[in-house]
Design an enzyme around this catalytic site. Structure first.
Site, PDB file in Angstrom:
ATOM      1  N   GLU A 234     -21.906 -28.884  31.402  1.00 38.82           N
ATOM      2  CA  GLU A 234     -22.074 -27.437  31.415  1.00 38.82           C
ATOM      3  C   GLU A 234     -23.561 -27.084  31.543  1.00 38.82           C
ATOM      4  OE1 GLU A 234     -20.223 -24.787  31.427  1.00 38.82           O
ATOM      5  OE2 GLU A 234     -18.205 -25.552  31.058  1.00 38.82           O
TER       6      GLU A 234
ATOM      7  N   HIS B  25     -21.668 -17.180  36.798  1.00 39.23           N
ATOM      8  CA  HIS B  25     -20.745 -16.121  37.202  1.00 39.23           C
ATOM      9  C   HIS B  25     -21.443 -14.926  37.856  1.00 39.23           C
ATOM     10  CE1 HIS B  25     -17.578 -17.517  33.978  1.00 39.23           C
ATOM     11  NE2 HIS B  25     -18.087 -18.506  34.694  1.00 39.23           N
TER      12      HIS B  25
ATOM     13  N   ASP C 118     -13.761 -26.169  39.330  1.00 40.28           N
ATOM     14  CA  ASP C 118     -13.368 -24.829  39.769  1.00 40.28           C
ATOM     15  C   ASP C 118     -14.500 -23.841  39.511  1.00 40.28           C
ATOM     16  OD1 ASP C 118     -12.913 -25.136  36.961  1.00 40.28           O
ATOM     17  OD2 ASP C 118     -11.741 -23.290  36.973  1.00 40.28           O
TER      18      ASP C 118
ATOM     19  N   HIS D  86     -16.125 -29.582  35.238  1.00 40.69           N
ATOM     20  CA  HIS D  86     -15.029 -28.907  35.941  1.00 40.69           C
ATOM     21  C   HIS D  86     -15.425 -28.573  37.363  1.00 40.69           C
ATOM     22  CE1 HIS D  86     -16.652 -24.746  35.709  1.00 40.69           C
ATOM     23  NE2 HIS D  86     -17.082 -25.074  34.507  1.00 40.69           N
TER      24      HIS D  86
ATOM     25  N   ASP E 249     -22.468 -23.019  37.567  1.00 37.88           N
ATOM     26  CA  ASP E 249     -21.257 -23.263  36.784  1.00 37.88           C
ATOM     27  C   ASP E 249     -20.164 -23.837  37.660  1.00 37.88           C
ATOM     28  OD1 ASP E 249     -19.603 -23.311  34.614  1.00 37.88           O
ATOM     29  OD2 ASP E 249     -19.268 -21.167  34.525  1.00 37.88           O
TER      30      ASP E 249
ATOM     31  N   GLU F 268     -10.864 -24.666  34.600  1.00 39.39           N
ATOM     32  CA  GLU F 268     -11.622 -24.389  33.373  1.00 39.39           C
ATOM     33  C   GLU F 268     -11.889 -22.899  33.208  1.00 39.39           C
ATOM     34  OE1 GLU F 268     -15.155 -23.741  30.808  1.00 39.39           O
ATOM     35  OE2 GLU F 268     -14.932 -23.258  32.927  1.00 39.39           O
ATOM     36  N   GLU F 269     -11.966 -22.178  34.321  1.00 36.49           N
ATOM     37  CA  GLU F 269     -12.402 -20.777  34.270  1.00 36.49           C
ATOM     38  C   GLU F 269     -11.263 -19.795  33.989  1.00 36.49           C
ATOM     39  OE1 GLU F 269     -15.352 -20.046  34.105  1.00 36.49           O
ATOM     40  OE2 GLU F 269     -16.616 -21.396  35.284  1.00 36.49           O
TER      41      GLU F 269
END
Length: 362
Positions: free
Chosen positions: A163, A337, A80, A78, A104, A134-135
């Site tokens: 991932e 994150h 984003d 992903h 991430d 995705e988030e």
């Protein structure tokens, strides 16, 4: 040599290093819902390679070879990120890249883009998927959108999701369910509580069940998955002088991929028999699929020992379409994150080398 490109299009150097490309990708801010610019850059950069068919779907970009190989492998990531918090542009300190998206999961995306551009004659056909949203809420997920509207783009014999796994292989994933246990009482003035019934007090028994519960560890295709059952929220109350007539305990169940979602909910209904239980979210897990020949070859090539993925990831979307899938990417998932999100450069290099070694063995 890099093919010629229209100078007006955004430039990503896919012929350079995955480390430098990680920085370039991260510095294109792409918080969920704002992926158009990075999707434009990825699409334009891939479009100049004649061995790739490039497809745009919203802010998802798919590139694939069509060489008539006996097998097809899908590699996805992903594009984003969660919101930026004074952690862009990326900076390099020693052997780490620090900034939003480094873990991430733009380091994994960078590895995939470099390989997509370079592998013009792979031993298997390859589908590369770079997807949006995705988030955020699952219904917005770009891979989920493709699964619903363009399922043929997910088709393959094996899939890898980039991932963060600290450059190790994590097979499949646990499923996840959220339920609400609703408790009902009788509202009354707190000065005359005996004429009412306190719904919040009834939550004590629900919490006792959770406290005494011993999560299982279940072996699935050679990997041991740890389950988890936890209260994640509790609500109730009307006012400081009112006996509450309603309380809700929200429970999250992480269940091994040997259970179906239906079996997981049946287990919860049995555990909380007699209570009003409402399912608010349910996502199936994914078996590791490591018994497949392609998966065995991949695991041998990257020189690793597979581990279970305890959290839910988009490998489950591939599994739902009959495609065994694993997680494999640079970055410590515990750093995802975080405001000091950072990736070890050695892991970016290791993932690229691992994939190259595997794709050269078939």
């Amino acid at each position: 040599m890099v093919p010629a490109r229209d100078s007006d299009l955004p430039v990503l150097d896919l012929a350079g290093s995955a480390v430098d490309l990680t920085v370039a990708l991260c510095d294109i801010e792409s918080v969920s819902g704002n992926e158009a610019a990075i999707a434009d850059a990825i699409e334009a950069s891939l479009a100049i390679y004649p061995h790739l068919e490039v497809i745009r779907d919203g802010d998802a970009v798919v590139a694939r070879t069509n060489l008539g190989r006996a097998s097809r492998v899908v590699i996805a990531g992903h594009i984003d990120t969660v919101p930026v918090n004074a952690n862009l542009p990326v900076r390099r300190e020693g052997d780490e890249l620090i900034g939003r998206g480094t873990v991430d999961m733009k380091a994994g995306v960078a590895v995939a883009l470099v390989l997509a551009a370079d592998l013009s004659e792979p031993p298997v056909d390859l589908t590369w998927i770079f997807y949006d949203n995705e988030e955020v809420s699952s219904d917005l997920n770009g891979l989920g959108r493709l699964a619903r509207t363009r399922p043929e783009l997910l088709a393959g014999d094996f899939a890898i999701l980039g991932e963060p796994t600290s450059a190790t292989v994590e097979g499949g994933c646990n499923g996840t369910a959220r339920v609400e246990v609703r408790l009902s009482g009788i509202r009354a003035h707190s000065a005359r509580s005996w004429v009412g019934h306190n719904a919040i007090h009834d939550a004590a028994e629900v919490l006792r069940i959770l406290k005494d519960y011993e999560p299982e560890q279940l072996e699935v295709d050679g990997l041991v998955y740890r389950e988890g059952l936890n209260a994640v929220a509790i609500t109730g109350g009307v006012a400081g002088n009112v006996i509450p007539d309603q309380a809700v305990v929200t429970i999250n169940y992480r269940f091994a991929p040997s259970r179906s979602g239906e079996q997981a909910i049946a287990h919860l209904r049995e555990l909380f028999d007699g209570y009003e239980l409402t399912v608010t979210d349910l996502a199936e897990g994914a078996r590791p699929g490591l018994d497949e020949p392609l998966a065995q070859d991949f695991l041998a090539a990257v020189g690793g020992v597979a581990h279970p993925k305890y959290g839910w990831t988009d490998v489950a979307r591939f599994s739902a379409h009959g495609v065994p899938a694993v997680n494999y990417g640079p970055g410590d998932p515990l750093r995802a994150h975080a405001d000091d999100e950072r990736v070890n450069i050695a892991e970016i290099i290791a993932c690229e080398q691992g994939l190259r070694a595997w794709l050269g063995t078939h």
